[in-house]
Structure formats: C-alpha cells, structure tokens
Design a protein around this motif. Structure first.
Motif, mmCIF file in Angstrom:
data_model
loop_
_atom_site.group_PDB
_atom_site.id
_atom_site.type_symbol
_atom_site.label_atom_id
_atom_site.label_comp_id
_atom_site.label_asym_id
_atom_site.label_seq_id
_atom_site.Cartn_x
_atom_site.Cartn_y
_atom_site.Cartn_z
ATOM 1 N N ARG A 25 0.851 -1.205 0.000
ATOM 2 C CA ARG A 25 0.000 0.000 0.000
ATOM 3 C C ARG A 25 0.883 1.251 0.000
ATOM 4 O O ARG A 25 0.641 2.202 -0.741
ATOM 5 C CB ARG A 25 -0.915 0.034 1.236
ATOM 6 N N TYR A 26 1.898 1.234 0.844
ATOM 7 C CA TYR A 26 2.793 2.387 0.958
ATOM 8 C C TYR A 26 3.535 2.613 -0.364
ATOM 9 O O TYR A 26 3.549 3.728 -0.901
ATOM 10 C CB TYR A 26 3.786 2.186 2.110
ATOM 11 N N LEU A 27 4.151 1.559 -0.883
ATOM 12 C CA LEU A 27 4.949 1.694 -2.101
ATOM 13 C C LEU A 27 4.084 2.070 -3.303
ATOM 14 O O LEU A 27 4.511 2.870 -4.147
ATOM 15 C CB LEU A 27 5.740 0.414 -2.368
ATOM 16 N N ASP A 28 2.893 1.518 -3.394
ATOM 17 C CA ASP A 28 1.991 1.893 -4.485
ATOM 18 C C ASP A 28 1.697 3.394 -4.450
ATOM 19 O O ASP A 28 1.610 4.044 -5.495
ATOM 20 C CB ASP A 28 0.671 1.112 -4.407
ATOM 21 N N THR A 29 1.576 3.928 -3.254
ATOM 22 C CA THR A 29 1.286 5.362 -3.102
ATOM 23 C C THR A 29 2.493 6.215 -3.457
ATOM 24 O O THR A 29 2.378 7.158 -4.240
ATOM 25 C CB THR A 29 0.817 5.666 -1.663
ATOM 26 N N VAL A 30 3.660 5.897 -2.917
ATOM 27 C CA VAL A 30 4.823 6.763 -3.173
ATOM 28 C C VAL A 30 5.325 6.644 -4.604
ATOM 29 O O VAL A 30 5.867 7.606 -5.143
ATOM 30 C CB VAL A 30 5.980 6.549 -2.162
ATOM 31 N N SER A 124 14.746 0.149 -1.546
ATOM 32 C CA SER A 124 15.356 -0.324 -0.294
ATOM 33 C C SER A 124 14.293 -0.855 0.658
ATOM 34 O O SER A 124 14.458 -1.923 1.263
ATOM 35 C CB SER A 124 16.144 0.809 0.373
ATOM 36 N N LEU A 125 13.205 -0.106 0.797
ATOM 37 C CA LEU A 125 12.117 -0.544 1.674
ATOM 38 C C LEU A 125 11.509 -1.851 1.161
ATOM 39 O O LEU A 125 11.253 -2.779 1.934
ATOM 40 C CB LEU A 125 11.048 0.550 1.775
ATOM 41 N N GLU A 126 11.311 -1.939 -0.135
ATOM 42 C CA GLU A 126 10.762 -3.162 -0.720
ATOM 43 C C GLU A 126 11.671 -4.359 -0.462
ATOM 44 O O GLU A 126 11.203 -5.473 -0.200
ATOM 45 C CB GLU A 126 10.545 -2.964 -2.216
ATOM 46 N N SER A 127 12.984 -4.146 -0.506
ATOM 47 C CA SER A 127 13.946 -5.237 -0.323
ATOM 48 C C SER A 127 13.880 -5.864 1.059
ATOM 49 O O SER A 127 14.281 -7.011 1.247
ATOM 50 C CB SER A 127 15.373 -4.742 -0.604
ATOM 51 N N LEU A 128 13.360 -5.133 2.032
ATOM 52 C CA LEU A 128 13.283 -5.668 3.394
ATOM 53 C C LEU A 128 12.308 -6.830 3.507
ATOM 54 O O LEU A 128 12.384 -7.612 4.466
ATOM 55 C CB LEU A 128 12.913 -4.565 4.386
ATOM 56 N N GLN A 129 11.408 -6.990 2.545
ATOM 57 C CA GLN A 129 10.495 -8.124 2.606
ATOM 58 C C GLN A 129 11.270 -9.437 2.507
ATOM 59 O O GLN A 129 10.882 -10.429 3.119
ATOM 60 C CB GLN A 129 9.435 -8.030 1.502
ATOM 61 N N LEU A 174 2.107 5.932 5.980
ATOM 62 C CA LEU A 174 1.295 6.085 4.778
ATOM 63 C C LEU A 174 0.295 7.216 4.988
ATOM 64 O O LEU A 174 0.077 8.037 4.088
ATOM 65 C CB LEU A 174 0.567 4.784 4.436
ATOM 66 N N ASN A 175 -0.271 7.288 6.176
ATOM 67 C CA ASN A 175 -1.192 8.391 6.484
ATOM 68 C C ASN A 175 -0.493 9.740 6.390
ATOM 69 O O ASN A 175 -1.078 10.717 5.914
ATOM 70 C CB ASN A 175 -1.811 8.203 7.874
ATOM 71 N N GLN A 176 0.769 9.809 6.822
ATOM 72 C CA GLN A 176 1.531 11.057 6.689
ATOM 73 C C GLN A 176 1.740 11.417 5.220
ATOM 74 O O GLN A 176 1.631 12.574 4.843
ATOM 75 C CB GLN A 176 2.905 10.930 7.363
ATOM 76 N N VAL A 177 2.066 10.414 4.406
ATOM 77 C CA VAL A 177 2.258 10.655 2.973
ATOM 78 C C VAL A 177 0.963 11.159 2.354
ATOM 79 O O VAL A 177 0.974 12.113 1.562
ATOM 80 C CB VAL A 177 2.767 9.378 2.261
ATOM 81 N N GLU A 178 -0.149 10.544 2.705
ATOM 82 C CA GLU A 178 -1.446 10.983 2.173
ATOM 83 C C GLU A 178 -1.736 12.429 2.589
ATOM 84 O O GLU A 178 -2.238 13.217 1.794
ATOM 85 C CB GLU A 178 -2.571 10.053 2.641
#
Length: 186
Positions: A25-30, A124-129, A174-178
C-alpha cells in the motif's frame, strides 16, 4: 504437536503477509509521485516523502536485525530479556496508545539522514520483505510470544507485537504521505 506447529506457522505467515500488504500500500502510493513531489516539504521541519521512506527503511531494518539477534541469542542459551513483560497480550495499537506521545521524537538510529531519490528508498524498503520472509522462515512457533525485543519508545515487545509494529508503522507513515499529498501544490 504437528497440528499446533502448523497453526502457529500460519500465524507467522499471516503476520508477514500483513506487513507485506502494508508495504505494498505504501509503495503503491509513493511510486505514483514524481521526484519533485517526493522531495516537497510544506515547511523545513516537516519530513518529505523521501525522509519518511528512508526512516521506514532504517526503522524496519533495525527491527528485523534486532529480532533476529534476539532469536539467535536465545537459541545459543543466552538470556535475552529479564524484565517484566508488561505488554503481554496487548495489540500494538493498545501499546502505542499507552506509550507514545502525540508527536514522538524518532530514535537517532532510525532518523533520515541521506536523502536522495525516492526510487532508491522505495526499492530499499521493498527489499526488506526478503529479510522479513527469511526471518519468519527461521522463527519457531513458540518464539512469537516468548522472545522479547524492546522497542526504543514502547519498551518490551514480543515478536508477534514486533511484526504488528512493522505493519502499524508503515500504515502510520502512509497516512503522513497521504496528508502531504493533500497539501502539495497542484
């Protein structure tokens, strides 16, 4: 015993899938933002989307590393937590409500400091999965609630709560980004 292990492994998989869903959800938004939008700040003291994403990466990377260290230390016969487990049985939302101030100060280790392109921090964030999946694969059923890895603000969290924190933390930002998106000039 085999049935119990399967049920608990499903719990680990469920927790990991909840983090993955929050991450997506976060990555789709950014990833919908231009570089200019990702770098935009409404004021100097407010984090931009790049800062938030770098922070998420640093916080999660440190959290996964810490959980893995606690797991290994426990398996090596070392005591990993001697204090009271005063958050036992609570959800992460209940714990945050009890322990966080309205505007918390980020621990230095998780503070954004490099900046740069949003694409780098999103990747980088995605790679943490990958790290999270590998950790979950190593985790034994009983360790979800028996291992404690303290959070710098909330204190002693068990591994289940730590997984919940990862999901909660991503969604919080994600709420902050929104909110930032709603303030961006059009």
């Amino acid at each position: 015993m085999h049935i119990k292990k399967t049920l608990n492994m499903n719990q680990v998989k469920k927790l990991i899938s909840e983090v993955l869903a929050a991450r997506n959800r976060y990555l789709d938004t950014v990833r919908q933002l231009s570089e200019t939008q990702a770098q935009w700040k409404p004021s100097p003291e407010v984090w931009n989307v790049v800062d938030i994403t770098e922070h998420l990466y640093r916080a999660e990377h440190g959290g996964i590393h810490g959980m893995w260290k606690v797991m290994q230390a426990s398996r090596d016969g070392k005591k990993t937590w001697e204090g009271e487990k005063f958050h036992k049985g609570l959800t992460i939302e209940e714990i945050v409500e009890r322990t966080w101030k309205p505007k918390e100060i980020v621990p230095a280790v998780a503070a954004p400091r490099l900046g740069g392109p949003i694409g780098f921090w999103a990747a980088s964030l995605e790679s943490l999965q990958v790290e999270l999946n590998a950790f979950g694969h190593e985790l034994n059923d009983e360790e979800l609630e028996s291992l404690i890895h303290p959070h710098p603000i909330s204190g002693p969290l068990d591994i289940r709560q730590r997984f919940e924190f990862l999901r909660f933390h991503i969604d919080r930002h994600l709420n902050q980004v929104e909110e930032l998106k709603s303030l961006m000039p059009h």
